[in-house]
Enzyme design. Structure first.
Site, PDB file in Angstrom:
ATOM      1  N   LYS A   9       2.064  -5.011  10.442  1.00 27.15           N
ATOM      2  CA  LYS A   9       1.639  -3.459  10.562  1.00 27.15           C
ATOM      3  C   LYS A   9       0.329  -3.434  11.304  1.00 27.15           C
ATOM      4  O   LYS A   9      -0.540  -4.420  11.658  1.00 27.15           O
ATOM      5  CB  LYS A   9       1.201  -3.169   9.044  1.00 27.15           C
ATOM      6  CG  LYS A   9       2.670  -3.238   8.316  1.00 27.15           C
ATOM      7  CD  LYS A   9       2.596  -2.812   6.909  1.00 27.15           C
ATOM      8  CE  LYS A   9       3.866  -2.627   6.126  1.00 27.15           C
ATOM      9  NZ  LYS A   9       3.530  -2.009   4.824  1.00 27.15           N
ATOM     10  N   TYR A  49      10.946   4.855   6.303  1.00 27.33           N
ATOM     11  CA  TYR A  49      10.384   5.144   4.827  1.00 27.33           C
ATOM     12  C   TYR A  49      10.996   6.214   4.220  1.00 27.33           C
ATOM     13  O   TYR A  49      10.365   6.837   3.278  1.00 27.33           O
ATOM     14  CB  TYR A  49       8.726   5.200   4.919  1.00 27.33           C
ATOM     15  CG  TYR A  49       8.149   3.520   5.233  1.00 27.33           C
ATOM     16  CD1 TYR A  49       8.305   2.831   4.187  1.00 27.33           C
ATOM     17  CD2 TYR A  49       7.184   3.315   6.262  1.00 27.33           C
ATOM     18  CE1 TYR A  49       7.680   1.409   4.482  1.00 27.33           C
ATOM     19  CE2 TYR A  49       6.688   2.240   6.168  1.00 27.33           C
ATOM     20  CZ  TYR A  49       7.028   1.129   5.375  1.00 27.33           C
ATOM     21  OH  TYR A  49       6.301  -0.012   5.488  1.00 27.33           O
ATOM     22  N   ASN A 112      -1.203  -3.368   3.860  1.00 28.49           N
ATOM     23  CA  ASN A 112      -0.836  -4.656   3.216  1.00 28.49           C
ATOM     24  C   ASN A 112      -0.259  -5.609   4.097  1.00 28.49           C
ATOM     25  O   ASN A 112       0.725  -6.476   3.815  1.00 28.49           O
ATOM     26  CB  ASN A 112       0.011  -4.316   2.112  1.00 28.49           C
ATOM     27  CG  ASN A 112       1.437  -3.771   2.230  1.00 28.49           C
ATOM     28  OD1 ASN A 112       1.605  -3.518   3.538  1.00 28.49           O
ATOM     29  ND2 ASN A 112       2.184  -3.333   1.359  1.00 28.49           N
ATOM     30  N   HIS A 115       5.501  -5.714   6.762  1.00 27.50           N
ATOM     31  CA  HIS A 115       6.553  -5.078   5.841  1.00 27.50           C
ATOM     32  C   HIS A 115       7.758  -6.381   6.003  1.00 27.50           C
ATOM     33  O   HIS A 115       7.905  -7.147   7.043  1.00 27.50           O
ATOM     34  CB  HIS A 115       7.357  -4.152   6.893  1.00 27.50           C
ATOM     35  CG  HIS A 115       8.912  -3.823   6.208  1.00 27.50           C
ATOM     36  ND1 HIS A 115       9.042  -3.147   5.228  1.00 27.50           N
ATOM     37  CD2 HIS A 115       9.876  -4.214   6.936  1.00 27.50           C
ATOM     38  CE1 HIS A 115      10.362  -2.965   5.061  1.00 27.50           C
ATOM     39  NE2 HIS A 115      10.882  -3.588   6.015  1.00 27.50           N
ATOM     40  N   GLU A 126      17.612  -1.965   9.220  1.00 26.04           N
ATOM     41  CA  GLU A 126      16.236  -1.810   9.881  1.00 26.04           C
ATOM     42  C   GLU A 126      16.372  -2.633  11.407  1.00 26.04           C
ATOM     43  O   GLU A 126      15.569  -2.129  12.173  1.00 26.04           O
ATOM     44  CB  GLU A 126      15.469  -2.344   8.795  1.00 26.04           C
ATOM     45  CG  GLU A 126      15.045  -1.607   7.622  1.00 26.04           C
ATOM     46  CD  GLU A 126      14.249  -2.376   6.470  1.00 26.04           C
ATOM     47  OE1 GLU A 126      13.587  -3.546   6.484  1.00 26.04           O
ATOM     48  OE2 GLU A 126      14.126  -1.562   5.512  1.00 26.04           O
TER      49      GLU A 126
HETATM   50  N1  UDP Z   1       3.009   2.042  -0.210  1.00 25.14           N
HETATM   51  C1  UDP Z   1       1.584   2.933  -0.488  1.00 25.14           C
HETATM   52  N2  UDP Z   1       1.225   3.294  -1.877  1.00 25.14           N
HETATM   53  C2  UDP Z   1       1.999   2.934  -2.932  1.00 25.14           C
HETATM   54  C3  UDP Z   1       3.351   1.892  -2.602  1.00 25.14           C
HETATM   55  C4  UDP Z   1       3.420   1.806  -1.354  1.00 25.14           C
HETATM   56  O1  UDP Z   1       1.010   3.201   0.481  1.00 25.14           O
HETATM   57  O2  UDP Z   1       1.690   3.166  -4.014  1.00 25.14           O
HETATM   58  C5  UDP Z   1       3.182   1.782   1.018  1.00 25.14           C
HETATM   59  C6  UDP Z   1       3.002   0.212   1.375  1.00 25.14           C
HETATM   60  O3  UDP Z   1       2.371   0.078   2.787  1.00 25.14           O
HETATM   61  C7  UDP Z   1       4.222  -0.314   1.148  1.00 25.14           C
HETATM   62  C8  UDP Z   1       5.199   0.713   1.801  1.00 25.14           C
HETATM   63  O4  UDP Z   1       4.328   2.014   1.280  1.00 25.14           O
HETATM   64  O5  UDP Z   1       4.424  -1.675   1.962  1.00 25.14           O
HETATM   65  C9  UDP Z   1       6.458   0.721   1.285  1.00 25.14           C
HETATM   66  O6  UDP Z   1       6.541   0.565  -0.059  1.00 25.14           O
HETATM   67  P1  UDP Z   1       7.574  -0.203  -1.203  1.00 25.14           P
HETATM   68  O7  UDP Z   1       7.402   0.367  -2.277  1.00 25.14           O
HETATM   69  O8  UDP Z   1       8.933  -0.450  -0.281  1.00 25.14           O
HETATM   70  O9  UDP Z   1       6.784  -1.739  -0.965  1.00 25.14           O
HETATM   71  P2  UDP Z   1       6.984  -3.266   0.042  1.00 25.14           P
HETATM   72  O10 UDP Z   1       8.753  -3.216   0.083  1.00 25.14           O
HETATM   73  O11 UDP Z   1       6.566  -3.010   1.423  1.00 25.14           O
HETATM   74  O12 UDP Z   1       6.413  -3.988  -0.866  1.00 25.14           O
HETATM   75 MG    MG Z   2      10.222  -1.572   0.522  1.00 24.22          MG
END
Ligand code: UDP
Ligand code: MG
Length: 131
Positions: A9, A49, A112, A115, A126
């Site tokens: 990212k 997303y 974080n 992805h 994807e």
């Molecule tokens: N995210 C965020 N706030 C939250 C949860 C998720 O900003 O409370 C962002 C974070 O960058 C995350 C992305 O949204 O990686 C996608 O969320 P997901 O729940 O799919 O998490 P991941 O699969 O990336 O662990």
């Molecule tokens: Mg996810």
């Protein structure tokens, strides 16, 4: 053999973490089969997303993902989807354990660093979207 989409990212690229993340992927015995640096457009991030569009953080997430260049990786290996989720660690960088990419390098729940696709179906769609 399975394949998955990894995105380094914008925070990961801007903080020059690409080399360290690629090293972890290769150290795990996985193969990088595609690698492209690009800046994502808003519609592509919104599609990626789409399942989170009703969450309060959605607009901040889309803004963050379009702030600067990302690295798109297709990674191939045995059980690579689960293995990469394990290497990434939990979503929230502050709760992710040391030793995981997010635990070692991430700075918040949004920023974080990477992805990683979460299922075979997600990985295939994807990969098609980004390559
Ligand atoms: N995210 C965020 N706030 C939250 C949860 C998720 O900003 O409370 C962002 C974070 O960058 C995350 C992305 O949204 O990686 C996608 O969320 P997901 O729940 O799919 O998490 P991941 O699969 O990336 O662990
Ligand atoms: Mg996810």
């Amino acid at each position: 053999m399975e394949r998955t989409l990894i995105i380094i990212k914008p925070d990961g690229v801007a903080r020059c973490l690409t080399g360290k993340i690629v090293q972890r992927i290769e150290d795990k015995g996985l193969t990088i089969t595609k690698m492209v640096k690009t800046t994502l457009e808003t519609p592509k991030v919104e599609a990626h997303y789409a399942h989170l569009k009703d969450r309060p953080f959605f607009s901040d997430l889309v803004a963050y993902m379009t702030t600067g260049p990302v690295i798109l990786l297709e990674v191939t290996g045995e059980n690579v989807i689960q293995v990469m989720r394990n290497l990434a660690g939990p979503t929230d960088s502050c709760k992710a354990p040391a030793g995981t990419i997010r635990g070692d390098f991430g700075t918040s729940v949004t920023q974080n660093v990477i992805h990683a696709s979460d299922s075979v179906e997600a990985a295939e769609s994807e990969l098609q979207r980004f390559f």
